[in-house]
Design a protein around this motif. Sequence first.
Motif, PDB file in Angstrom:
ATOM      1  N   ARG A  13      -0.920 -41.268  -7.588  1.00 41.00           N
ATOM      2  CA  ARG A  13       0.423 -41.689  -8.053  1.00 41.00           C
ATOM      3  C   ARG A  13       0.463 -43.081  -9.038  1.00 41.00           C
ATOM      4  O   ARG A  13       0.994 -42.879  -9.965  1.00 41.00           O
ATOM      5  N   ARG A  14      -0.143 -43.977  -8.691  1.00 41.24           N
ATOM      6  CA  ARG A  14      -0.198 -45.376  -9.138  1.00 41.24           C
ATOM      7  C   ARG A  14      -0.693 -45.039 -10.530  1.00 41.24           C
ATOM      8  O   ARG A  14      -0.154 -45.414 -11.660  1.00 41.24           O
ATOM      9  N   ILE A  15      -1.855 -44.369 -10.713  1.00 45.37           N
ATOM     10  CA  ILE A  15      -2.499 -44.097 -12.113  1.00 45.37           C
ATOM     11  C   ILE A  15      -1.486 -43.310 -13.038  1.00 45.37           C
ATOM     12  O   ILE A  15      -1.286 -43.615 -14.316  1.00 45.37           O
ATOM     13  N   LEU A  16      -1.189 -42.136 -12.497  1.00 40.91           N
ATOM     14  CA  LEU A  16      -0.391 -41.192 -13.334  1.00 40.91           C
ATOM     15  C   LEU A  16       1.201 -41.817 -13.619  1.00 40.91           C
ATOM     16  O   LEU A  16       1.599 -41.829 -14.863  1.00 40.91           O
ATOM     17  N   GLN A  17       1.779 -42.859 -12.680  1.00 45.46           N
ATOM     18  CA  GLN A  17       3.105 -43.366 -13.024  1.00 45.46           C
ATOM     19  C   GLN A  17       3.212 -44.864 -13.693  1.00 45.46           C
ATOM     20  O   GLN A  17       4.044 -45.080 -14.244  1.00 45.46           O
ATOM     21  N   ASN A  18       2.160 -45.629 -13.214  1.00 50.18           N
ATOM     22  CA  ASN A  18       2.219 -47.149 -13.613  1.00 50.18           C
ATOM     23  C   ASN A  18       1.121 -47.681 -14.332  1.00 50.18           C
ATOM     24  O   ASN A  18       1.020 -48.613 -14.395  1.00 50.18           O
ATOM     25  N   THR A  19      -0.124 -46.999 -14.543  1.00 50.80           N
ATOM     26  CA  THR A  19      -1.313 -47.455 -15.072  1.00 50.80           C
ATOM     27  C   THR A  19      -1.080 -47.672 -16.712  1.00 50.80           C
ATOM     28  O   THR A  19      -1.684 -48.297 -17.432  1.00 50.80           O
ATOM     29  N   GLY A  20      -0.345 -47.003 -17.379  1.00 51.43           N
ATOM     30  CA  GLY A  20      -0.185 -46.952 -18.738  1.00 51.43           C
ATOM     31  C   GLY A  20      -0.083 -45.417 -19.165  1.00 51.43           C
ATOM     32  O   GLY A  20      -0.402 -44.584 -18.609  1.00 51.43           O
ATOM     33  N   ASP A  21       0.215 -45.121 -20.507  1.00 49.87           N
ATOM     34  CA  ASP A  21       0.293 -43.956 -21.150  1.00 49.87           C
ATOM     35  C   ASP A  21      -0.719 -43.587 -22.230  1.00 49.87           C
ATOM     36  O   ASP A  21      -0.510 -42.504 -22.715  1.00 49.87           O
ATOM     37  N   THR A  22      -1.649 -44.470 -22.450  1.00 53.14           N
ATOM     38  CA  THR A  22      -2.880 -44.141 -23.224  1.00 53.14           C
ATOM     39  C   THR A  22      -4.014 -43.414 -22.436  1.00 53.14           C
ATOM     40  O   THR A  22      -4.637 -44.278 -21.755  1.00 53.14           O
ATOM     41  N   TRP A  23      -4.392 -42.460 -22.748  1.00 55.73           N
ATOM     42  CA  TRP A  23      -5.328 -41.553 -21.852  1.00 55.73           C
ATOM     43  C   TRP A  23      -6.476 -41.374 -22.934  1.00 55.73           C
ATOM     44  O   TRP A  23      -6.177 -40.251 -23.782  1.00 55.73           O
ATOM     45  N   ALA A  24      -7.746 -41.908 -22.856  1.00 53.92           N
ATOM     46  CA  ALA A  24      -8.794 -41.288 -23.505  1.00 53.92           C
ATOM     47  C   ALA A  24      -9.378 -40.037 -22.734  1.00 53.92           C
ATOM     48  O   ALA A  24      -9.659 -40.298 -21.727  1.00 53.92           O
ATOM     49  N   VAL A  25      -9.401 -38.945 -23.458  1.00 56.79           N
ATOM     50  CA  VAL A  25     -10.141 -37.931 -22.831  1.00 56.79           C
ATOM     51  C   VAL A  25     -11.152 -37.489 -23.318  1.00 56.79           C
ATOM     52  O   VAL A  25     -11.512 -37.151 -24.218  1.00 56.79           O
ATOM     53  N   VAL A  26     -12.543 -38.081 -22.324  1.00 55.81           N
ATOM     54  CA  VAL A  26     -13.898 -37.830 -22.919  1.00 55.81           C
ATOM     55  C   VAL A  26     -14.373 -36.214 -22.678  1.00 55.81           C
ATOM     56  O   VAL A  26     -14.200 -35.742 -21.651  1.00 55.81           O
ATOM     57  N   GLY A  27     -14.764 -35.676 -23.805  1.00 60.65           N
ATOM     58  CA  GLY A  27     -14.973 -34.310 -23.763  1.00 60.65           C
ATOM     59  C   GLY A  27     -14.149 -33.432 -24.439  1.00 60.65           C
ATOM     60  O   GLY A  27     -14.197 -32.374 -24.538  1.00 60.65           O
ATOM     61  N   LEU A  28     -12.837 -33.994 -24.849  1.00 60.80           N
ATOM     62  CA  LEU A  28     -11.856 -33.166 -25.677  1.00 60.80           C
ATOM     63  C   LEU A  28     -12.167 -32.770 -27.157  1.00 60.80           C
ATOM     64  O   LEU A  28     -12.521 -33.724 -27.886  1.00 60.80           O
ATOM     65  N   VAL A  42      -1.165 -30.753 -21.406  1.00 63.19           N
ATOM     66  CA  VAL A  42      -0.111 -31.139 -20.230  1.00 63.19           C
ATOM     67  C   VAL A  42       0.183 -32.608 -20.174  1.00 63.19           C
ATOM     68  O   VAL A  42       1.236 -33.161 -19.986  1.00 63.19           O
ATOM     69  N   LEU A  43      -0.995 -33.460 -20.230  1.00 60.06           N
ATOM     70  CA  LEU A  43      -0.779 -34.878 -20.285  1.00 60.06           C
ATOM     71  C   LEU A  43       0.333 -35.182 -21.610  1.00 60.06           C
ATOM     72  O   LEU A  43       1.091 -36.230 -21.227  1.00 60.06           O
ATOM     73  N   GLN A  44       0.193 -34.537 -22.654  1.00 55.92           N
ATOM     74  CA  GLN A  44       1.367 -35.085 -23.717  1.00 55.92           C
ATOM     75  C   GLN A  44       2.601 -34.561 -23.480  1.00 55.92           C
ATOM     76  O   GLN A  44       3.432 -35.356 -23.390  1.00 55.92           O
ATOM     77  N   ARG A  45       2.785 -33.267 -22.785  1.00 57.57           N
ATOM     78  CA  ARG A  45       4.082 -32.855 -22.429  1.00 57.57           C
ATOM     79  C   ARG A  45       4.823 -33.789 -21.469  1.00 57.57           C
ATOM     80  O   ARG A  45       5.908 -34.171 -21.312  1.00 57.57           O
ATOM     81  N   PHE A  46       3.808 -34.704 -20.481  1.00 57.42           N
ATOM     82  CA  PHE A  46       4.329 -35.627 -19.751  1.00 57.42           C
ATOM     83  C   PHE A  46       4.360 -37.059 -20.217  1.00 57.42           C
ATOM     84  O   PHE A  46       4.811 -37.951 -19.514  1.00 57.42           O
ATOM     85  N   GLY A  47       4.414 -37.199 -21.629  1.00 63.29           N
ATOM     86  CA  GLY A  47       4.425 -38.445 -22.146  1.00 63.29           C
ATOM     87  C   GLY A  47       3.484 -39.218 -22.420  1.00 63.29           C
ATOM     88  O   GLY A  47       3.225 -40.126 -22.716  1.00 63.29           O
ATOM     89  N   LYS A  48       1.933 -38.862 -22.172  1.00 59.19           N
ATOM     90  CA  LYS A  48       0.922 -39.307 -22.314  1.00 59.19           C
ATOM     91  C   LYS A  48       0.225 -39.238 -23.671  1.00 59.19           C
ATOM     92  O   LYS A  48       0.397 -38.337 -24.263  1.00 59.19           O
ATOM     93  N   ARG A  49      -0.094 -40.499 -24.405  1.00 60.64           N
ATOM     94  CA  ARG A  49      -0.994 -40.391 -25.490  1.00 60.64           C
ATOM     95  C   ARG A  49      -2.210 -40.137 -25.411  1.00 60.64           C
ATOM     96  O   ARG A  49      -2.959 -40.833 -24.505  1.00 60.64           O
TER      97      ARG A  49
END
Length: 140
Positions: A13-28, A42-49
């Motif tokens: 929960r902490r990572i998904l809600q409070n850690t920040g919205d910039t996610w590096a996806v290794v292997g994408l 899915v991450l983008q749909r939920f507001g993550k970069r």
Amino acid sequence: MYADTVTDAETVRRILQNTGDTWAVVGLSNNESRAAYRVAAVLQRFGKRVVPVHPKAERVHGEEGYASLADIPFPVDVVDVFVNSELAGAVADEAVTIGAKAVWFQLGVIDDAAYERTRAAGLDMVMDHCPAIEIPLLDR
């Protein structure tokens, strides 16, 4: 060592809600048949970069790709790891080096030693879970 504390609900929960919205996806990459492609959407749909990290450095989901974490010229909050367990520890170490706040190992990606090193460096970490499964459950 792999235990419930590694995947506790509060850390998820902490990572998904409070850690920040910039996610590096290794292997994408642009391979639509790969889980990383679908999870990133899915991450983008939920507001993550979503920042693609792949040796091909392709643009994916409208975001510029980078060949490595070290090549990303801006801060990354979470490093989401889609490489196999044998390679994942090195990625976790890179996440620490670039100053990420958390590391997320996808389903089936487990490296207890990397977990211990990452936590000892002060980062939150989740192993063997998928944020695309977890994030819709947050509002329940």
